[in-house]
Write a protein that holds these residues in place. Sequence first.
Motif, mmCIF file in Angstrom:
data_model
loop_
_atom_site.group_PDB
_atom_site.id
_atom_site.type_symbol
_atom_site.label_atom_id
_atom_site.label_comp_id
_atom_site.label_asym_id
_atom_site.label_seq_id
_atom_site.Cartn_x
_atom_site.Cartn_y
_atom_site.Cartn_z
ATOM 1 N N SER A 2 0.856 -0.993 0.013
ATOM 2 C CA SER A 2 0.167 0.010 -0.055
ATOM 3 C C SER A 2 0.686 1.157 0.123
ATOM 4 N N VAL A 4 0.850 5.090 1.570
ATOM 5 C CA VAL A 4 0.271 5.707 2.576
ATOM 6 C C VAL A 4 0.686 7.188 2.160
ATOM 7 N N ARG A 53 -4.430 5.560 2.627
ATOM 8 C CA ARG A 53 -3.839 4.284 2.276
ATOM 9 C C ARG A 53 -4.313 4.102 1.056
#
Length: 101
Positions: A2, A4, A53
């Motif tokens: 992911s 962020v 995210r």
Amino acid sequence: MSIVVIATITPQDGKLPELTAAFEEATPLVQQEPGCEQYALYSDGSVIVTIERWASPDALEAHLAAPAVTALLARAGSLLAAAPEIRTIEALGFGDAVKGD
């Protein structure tokens, strides 16, 4: 992995309520965007901070061009004291996967 993003948005004096309203309107739409894993907003009474995210760099790129964001930028642009401070960060991977990365 992911992506962020933490963004700090500083409104002009007295414009925090209007800026908050703009984000309140956009947030449900942003949270429905493909690849949005988290889009949370916080404030200390002087700034708004988003913690985001995204599932991939492509999802983040698509978010930046999405209708909800372009409408938010058009509405909020005149309310800002400065350009938002935007940081893309990486998790260090410590601790419990649910409570942290």
